[in-house]
Every structure is written in structure tokens, then in C-alpha cells.
Design a protein around this motif. Structure first.
Motif, PDB file in Angstrom:
ATOM      1  N   THR A 116      19.205  25.459  52.628  1.00 51.53           N
ATOM      2  CA  THR A 116      18.537  24.888  51.459  1.00 51.53           C
ATOM      3  C   THR A 116      19.226  24.584  50.243  1.00 51.53           C
ATOM      4  O   THR A 116      18.763  24.378  49.206  1.00 51.53           O
ATOM      5  CB  THR A 116      17.209  25.842  51.284  1.00 51.53           C
ATOM      6  OG1 THR A 116      17.699  27.217  50.915  1.00 51.53           O
ATOM      7  CG2 THR A 116      16.173  25.731  52.362  1.00 51.53           C
ATOM      8  N   TYR A 117      20.537  24.893  50.345  1.00 46.50           N
ATOM      9  CA  TYR A 117      21.340  25.126  49.099  1.00 46.50           C
ATOM     10  C   TYR A 117      21.451  23.613  48.389  1.00 46.50           C
ATOM     11  O   TYR A 117      21.318  23.652  47.221  1.00 46.50           O
ATOM     12  CB  TYR A 117      22.736  25.637  49.411  1.00 46.50           C
ATOM     13  CG  TYR A 117      23.679  25.661  48.030  1.00 46.50           C
ATOM     14  CD1 TYR A 117      23.524  26.896  47.453  1.00 46.50           C
ATOM     15  CD2 TYR A 117      24.524  24.674  47.915  1.00 46.50           C
ATOM     16  CE1 TYR A 117      24.365  26.708  46.321  1.00 46.50           C
ATOM     17  CE2 TYR A 117      25.205  24.745  46.704  1.00 46.50           C
ATOM     18  CZ  TYR A 117      25.238  25.989  45.725  1.00 46.50           C
ATOM     19  OH  TYR A 117      26.077  25.995  44.809  1.00 46.50           O
ATOM     20  N   PHE A 118      21.664  22.636  49.387  1.00 48.61           N
ATOM     21  CA  PHE A 118      21.823  21.406  48.458  1.00 48.61           C
ATOM     22  C   PHE A 118      20.735  20.816  48.011  1.00 48.61           C
ATOM     23  O   PHE A 118      20.495  19.945  47.355  1.00 48.61           O
ATOM     24  CB  PHE A 118      22.489  20.136  49.406  1.00 48.61           C
ATOM     25  CG  PHE A 118      23.829  20.666  49.837  1.00 48.61           C
ATOM     26  CD1 PHE A 118      24.976  20.474  48.929  1.00 48.61           C
ATOM     27  CD2 PHE A 118      24.348  21.246  51.079  1.00 48.61           C
ATOM     28  CE1 PHE A 118      26.235  20.958  49.213  1.00 48.61           C
ATOM     29  CE2 PHE A 118      25.489  21.583  51.366  1.00 48.61           C
ATOM     30  CZ  PHE A 118      26.449  21.595  50.791  1.00 48.61           C
ATOM     31  N   THR A 119      19.412  21.440  48.168  1.00 46.69           N
ATOM     32  CA  THR A 119      18.073  20.441  47.772  1.00 46.69           C
ATOM     33  C   THR A 119      17.596  21.845  46.618  1.00 46.69           C
ATOM     34  O   THR A 119      17.148  21.249  45.707  1.00 46.69           O
ATOM     35  CB  THR A 119      17.025  20.886  48.963  1.00 46.69           C
ATOM     36  OG1 THR A 119      16.852  22.116  49.673  1.00 46.69           O
ATOM     37  CG2 THR A 119      17.314  19.728  50.155  1.00 46.69           C
ATOM     38  N   GLU A 120      18.069  22.942  46.794  1.00 47.08           N
ATOM     39  CA  GLU A 120      17.602  23.963  45.951  1.00 47.08           C
ATOM     40  C   GLU A 120      18.520  23.942  44.524  1.00 47.08           C
ATOM     41  O   GLU A 120      17.804  23.958  43.650  1.00 47.08           O
ATOM     42  CB  GLU A 120      17.481  25.388  46.364  1.00 47.08           C
ATOM     43  CG  GLU A 120      16.273  25.553  47.162  1.00 47.08           C
ATOM     44  CD  GLU A 120      14.952  25.591  46.541  1.00 47.08           C
ATOM     45  OE1 GLU A 120      14.989  26.316  45.221  1.00 47.08           O
ATOM     46  OE2 GLU A 120      13.978  25.128  46.939  1.00 47.08           O
ATOM     47  N   ASN A 121      19.833  23.775  44.804  1.00 48.23           N
ATOM     48  CA  ASN A 121      20.638  23.908  43.650  1.00 48.23           C
ATOM     49  C   ASN A 121      20.552  22.560  42.969  1.00 48.23           C
ATOM     50  O   ASN A 121      20.530  21.394  43.335  1.00 48.23           O
ATOM     51  CB  ASN A 121      22.133  24.106  44.162  1.00 48.23           C
ATOM     52  CG  ASN A 121      23.021  24.215  42.855  1.00 48.23           C
ATOM     53  OD1 ASN A 121      22.878  24.967  41.841  1.00 48.23           O
ATOM     54  ND2 ASN A 121      24.080  23.496  43.145  1.00 48.23           N
ATOM     55  N   LYS A 122      20.385  22.860  41.647  1.00 49.34           N
ATOM     56  CA  LYS A 122      20.256  21.557  40.578  1.00 49.34           C
ATOM     57  C   LYS A 122      21.638  21.286  39.857  1.00 49.34           C
ATOM     58  O   LYS A 122      21.493  20.329  39.046  1.00 49.34           O
ATOM     59  CB  LYS A 122      19.124  21.960  39.597  1.00 49.34           C
ATOM     60  CG  LYS A 122      17.558  22.423  39.991  1.00 49.34           C
ATOM     61  CD  LYS A 122      17.319  21.472  41.053  1.00 49.34           C
ATOM     62  CE  LYS A 122      15.777  21.923  41.444  1.00 49.34           C
ATOM     63  NZ  LYS A 122      15.717  23.113  42.206  1.00 49.34           N
ATOM     64  N   ARG A 123      22.846  21.737  40.297  1.00 48.20           N
ATOM     65  CA  ARG A 123      23.707  21.506  39.584  1.00 48.20           C
ATOM     66  C   ARG A 123      24.861  20.542  40.571  1.00 48.20           C
ATOM     67  O   ARG A 123      25.392  21.275  41.473  1.00 48.20           O
ATOM     68  CB  ARG A 123      24.553  22.654  39.158  1.00 48.20           C
ATOM     69  CG  ARG A 123      23.940  23.545  38.102  1.00 48.20           C
ATOM     70  CD  ARG A 123      24.341  24.896  38.110  1.00 48.20           C
ATOM     71  NE  ARG A 123      23.587  25.498  39.294  1.00 48.20           N
ATOM     72  CZ  ARG A 123      23.760  26.901  39.505  1.00 48.20           C
ATOM     73  NH1 ARG A 123      23.976  27.706  38.463  1.00 48.20           N
ATOM     74  NH2 ARG A 123      23.095  27.284  40.545  1.00 48.20           N
ATOM     75  N   PRO A 124      24.958  19.207  40.496  1.00 47.80           N
ATOM     76  CA  PRO A 124      25.588  18.592  41.558  1.00 47.80           C
ATOM     77  C   PRO A 124      27.066  18.744  41.593  1.00 47.80           C
ATOM     78  O   PRO A 124      27.562  18.563  42.667  1.00 47.80           O
ATOM     79  CB  PRO A 124      25.384  16.989  41.170  1.00 47.80           C
ATOM     80  CG  PRO A 124      25.055  17.326  39.840  1.00 47.80           C
ATOM     81  CD  PRO A 124      24.371  18.317  39.414  1.00 47.80           C
ATOM     82  N   ASP A 193      18.056  31.331  53.658  1.00 49.81           N
ATOM     83  CA  ASP A 193      17.494  30.130  52.666  1.00 49.81           C
ATOM     84  C   ASP A 193      17.957  30.763  51.390  1.00 49.81           C
ATOM     85  O   ASP A 193      18.072  31.787  50.885  1.00 49.81           O
ATOM     86  CB  ASP A 193      16.019  30.358  52.915  1.00 49.81           C
ATOM     87  CG  ASP A 193      15.116  29.791  53.925  1.00 49.81           C
ATOM     88  OD1 ASP A 193      15.806  28.965  54.543  1.00 49.81           O
ATOM     89  OD2 ASP A 193      14.200  30.474  54.375  1.00 49.81           O
ATOM     90  N   TYR A 194      18.176  29.477  50.396  1.00 54.70           N
ATOM     91  CA  TYR A 194      18.896  29.679  49.146  1.00 54.70           C
ATOM     92  C   TYR A 194      17.691  29.404  48.310  1.00 54.70           C
ATOM     93  O   TYR A 194      17.267  28.351  48.641  1.00 54.70           O
ATOM     94  CB  TYR A 194      20.108  29.147  48.878  1.00 54.70           C
ATOM     95  CG  TYR A 194      20.465  29.064  47.492  1.00 54.70           C
ATOM     96  CD1 TYR A 194      21.426  29.983  47.081  1.00 54.70           C
ATOM     97  CD2 TYR A 194      20.256  28.193  46.481  1.00 54.70           C
ATOM     98  CE1 TYR A 194      21.813  30.022  45.806  1.00 54.70           C
ATOM     99  CE2 TYR A 194      20.705  28.007  45.427  1.00 54.70           C
ATOM    100  CZ  TYR A 194      21.423  29.306  44.599  1.00 54.70           C
ATOM    101  OH  TYR A 194      22.061  29.403  43.522  1.00 54.70           O
TER     102      TYR A 194
END
Length: 324
Positions: A116-124, A193-194
Motif C-alpha cells: 500500500t505504500y504508493f497509494t498511502e504515501n502522499k509525497r511523490p 500494509d503501510y
């Protein structure tokens, strides 16, 4: 000696640390939870202690410095390392610990990037940085580590007591990964899960300055661990530069029989000498690196013997306690 030690480095995590400690105590009731406070200006230490953690302090700023202190002070059969920001779910800790205990893994990586990192993390830029670092290390060191920069890991006693902590900041995770790969240690991956930080909790990771430090660490460790490849590449680049400048001089000589660009020709000669010196430096340093790996294997044996002594002492104490 603890059976399982949960290590949580912290800096200003008062909003989340209490929940993190309670979550790990629930999943691993037999574990000792250690929170190492790194000069927090809020009440992180007080909340961690209230939640049931053993609180200690590291006064040299930086995550690498905290981990160095933890690894020196704590003796355990299994170590679980996580952050205090509640981004890593505690429910995966049991599976990670079991891989160390039953599968003899030296390091277990909590893989965020496969879930889930690329969907949860808000810093591109963090997403881009993780992808870049993972690809670079896997290509340079010929491995397939799924998540290089995760802060959620499990370690064996052998790994912790033989890992030389050189980095002071967030690049420590990259250093751990490269060390494990270079020393042929058993590495396992557990997909986790992140979740992004809760509202009000701020990241201490600077996208640009810390990212630059990570890239510098990769280059430094590649030079130290793979000197023959590094200096051969450097030698090849110098050779290409010398060739580019030599070709026009050579063409002029063929046409006229003269060498009007004598300084350029002399410079090409020096660059070629530098290329040759670089190549042989890599050969010499690769021999030293190989000797270092051999010494490391001896150190592993000594560490394993020390672990057996710890286990024997713990067993004797349990027997005596039962007799009493």
C-alpha cells in the motif's frame, strides 16, 4: 538476555508512541519494548514509559546514532525494529520474528512497496526515491531486495552484533541492506500494509537532503564493497575521455605528420596513466575486501558462540528458578 526485543527509535512522536507501544505489547506479550528517545522536545518519553516501554536516551542526534546505541546495549535472540510514528502495523511482528527463529533469517524486511505504500504515501518524491534506490542497489549488488529503505525490520543476534553502524541519519536503512547483501546473510521479505502518518504527526525525513545522503551512501558502499567494479568503471571512463581528445590529434598527425596540439597529447598520456592506476587500485582493494569478508566469517562464528553462552546461562537460570 531477552527472547524478543522491540526497538523503537523516537524523536517527537508523542501523538503516536503510546499506541505503538501498546500494539506491540499486544502482538508480542513476551517481548521487551525499548523506546530510545533522541532529544525529543515533547513528552514522547513520558508517554512511552506510561504505556509500558523501557525508555532510554541517545543524545547524539540522528537515527543512525540511535540504532548504534540500541544495538550496543540490547542483547536478544530476536530484534524487531520499527518507527514510533504508527506507520507500520504491529500485527506483522510475529511473522517476522518467526522467520528469524525458525528459518534462521539474519534480516527480515518489512516490504511496504509491494502493498500500500504508493497509494498511502502522499509525497511523490519519496515514491520516486524509494524506486530509484531499490533499483540502484539491486542492479549494483545483483540482488532482489523488495524494500531497501523500510524502517520495519527483524534481525538476528548475529546481524546486530556484527553490523558496523557508520551512518548517522536516515541512510542507515540503506547501509543495513547493502551490508546484508554483501556479507551473504540470509534475508527474508514480509509484505506489510503501510499507512501514512496520522494528522498532526510530522515526518522528520527531508526529501532532498536525506535523499542526497542516501545516494552518497550507495556510492560510498559500492566503492568499499565492490572496489574492483567501481574502479574498473572509473578507469573505463578515463580511457574514453583520453580517447576522445586523442583522436583529433592522431588524425592531424596522419594527415600532416605534425603534432601541433602537443599539450593535448601530453594530457591524454596522463589520463591514460590515471586510468591504468585506477584499474590496478581496484584489483588491490578487491583483495583487501575479500580478506575483510573472510575476517567477517570468523567474527560470525565468535558471535554465534557468544549467543550459545547466553542461551545456556538463561537455561540454567530457568532450571534453578524451577528448583526454587
Amino acid at each position: 538476555m531477552d527472547k524478543i526485543a522491540v526497538l523503537i527509535p523516537c524523536y517527537n512522536e508523542s501523538k503516536t508512541i503510546e499506541k505503538v507501544v501498546k500494539d506491540f505489547k499486544s502482538v508480542l506479550p513476551e517481548a521487551v519494548i525499548y523506546v530510545y528517545d533522541n532529544n525529543s522536545s515533547d513528552n514522547t518519553a513520558e508517554k512511552a514509559e506510561k504505556a509500558g516501554a523501557v525508555v532510554r536516551h541517545e543524545y547524539m542526534q540522528g537515527k543512525g546514532n540511535v540504532i548504534r546505541r540500541m544495538f550496543r546495549e540490547i542483547d536478544a535472540e530476536v530484534y524487531i525494529m520499527a518507527d514510533g510514528d504508527d506507520t507500520y502495523p504491529a500485527e506483522y511482528a510475529r511473522e517476522m520474528a518467526d522467520k528469524v527463529i525458525f528459518k534462521k533469517a539474519d534480516m527480515v524486511v518489512g516490504d511496504r512497496l509491494s502493498s500500500t505504500y504508493f497509494t498511502e504515501n502522499k509525497r511523490p518524491f519519496h515514491n520516486l526515491g524509494n524506486t530509484l534506490v531499490r533499483g540502484s542497489i539491486n542492479r549494483l549488488f545483483k540482488n532482489n531486495i523488495k524494500d531497501v529503505m523500510t524502517g520495519y525490520r527483524a534481525f538476528s543476534y548475529n546481524f546486530v552484533k556484527t553490523f558496523p553502524v557508520l551512518s548517522q541519519g536516515f541512510e542507515i536503512e540503506t547501509e543495513m541492506t547493502i551490508h546484508a547483501v554483501d556479507k551473504n546473510m540470509a534475508v527474508e521479505n514480509v509484505i506489510i500494509d503501510y499507512r501514512d502518518r496520522p494528522d498532526g504527526s510530522e515526518s522528520k525525513l527531508n526529501t532532498y537532503s536525506d535523499g542526497f545522503k542516501v545516494l552518497k551512501t550507495i556510492i560510498r558502499l559500492y566503492k568499499n564493497y565492490k572496489p574492483r567494479q567501481f574502479f574498473t568503471l572509473f578507469s573505463f571512463l578515463l580511457g574514453i575521455i583520453a580517447l576522445i581528445f586523442f583522436v583529433p590529434v592522431f588524425i592531424t598527425y596522419i594527415k600532416t605528420g605534425l603534432v601541433p596540439q602537443m599539450p593535448t597529447l601530453v594530457m591524454c598520456g596522463f589520463v591514460v596513466l590515471a586510468a591504468i592506476q585506477s584499474y590496478f587500485s581496484g584489483l588491490i582493494l578487491s583483495t583487501i575486501a575479500q580478506k575483510s569478508k573472510q575476517d567477517f566469517e570468523y567474527k560470525l562464528v565468535q558471535t554465534e558462540d557468544k549467543l550459545k553462552e547466553f542461551k545456556s546461562e538463561n537455561s540454567d537460570k530457568k532450571v534453578k528458578g524451577g528448583e526454587l
